[in-house]
Design a protein around this motif. Structure first.
Motif, PDB file in Angstrom:
ATOM      1  N   ASP A  91       0.826  -1.208   0.000  1.00 29.33           N
ATOM      2  CA  ASP A  91       0.000   0.000   0.000  1.00 29.33           C
ATOM      3  C   ASP A  91       0.862   1.261   0.000  1.00 29.33           C
ATOM      4  N   LYS A  94       2.286   1.905  -3.459  1.00 27.92           N
ATOM      5  CA  LYS A  94       1.284   2.508  -4.344  1.00 27.92           C
ATOM      6  C   LYS A  94       1.141   3.994  -4.046  1.00 27.92           C
ATOM      7  N   SER A  98       1.888   7.160  -6.530  1.00 25.86           N
ATOM      8  CA  SER A  98       0.872   8.176  -6.814  1.00 25.86           C
ATOM      9  C   SER A  98       1.420   9.575  -6.595  1.00 25.86           C
TER      10      SER A  98
END
Length: 118
Positions: A91, A94, A98
């Motif tokens: 997580d 990611k 981003s």
């Protein structure tokens, strides 16, 4: 294990309270209460013990009575005990991607269009 000879008094106290095997677990709050230190210190002590070679794992999901820390005694317990950490790392990766790929010039248009900006 040579590193285990270097435990501090507080590390030894925490280590004695962490159950061996995944069938029993202890949560940070209970460890902190029993040793009379804050929860943040318990996290640091657990991480120090891990760095010294103690296979302290955690079940971070599921019912409240299924959560907590334990010392892994076999590979299945170790795998189960690190699954939550691996998921968290994925997580975070990611999230980093981003942020890294966010358009530094375009994002304000979205905020101001939705009425959230000035």
């Amino acid at each position: 294990m040579e590193r285990m000879n270097q435990l501090t008094i507080i590390e030894s106290a925490v280590l004695e309270l962490i159950p061996i095997g995944a069938t029993r677990r202890i949560v940070i709050k209970d460890l902190a209460k029993q040793i009379d230190v804050d929860e943040r210190s318990i996290y640091e002590i657990i991480n120090s013990l891990r760095c010294k070679g103690v296979p302290i794992c955690a079940n971070r999901n599921g019912q409240k009575n299924q959560r907590g820390y334990y010392i892994a005694t076999n590979e299945a317990e170790r795998v189960a005990g690190i699954a939550g950490y691996k998921s968290q790392v994925a997580d975070m990766q990611k999230l980093i991607r981003s942020i890294e790929t966010a358009d530094l010039n375009e994002w304000p248009k979205y905020v101001y269009q939705s009425g959230n900006g000035s």
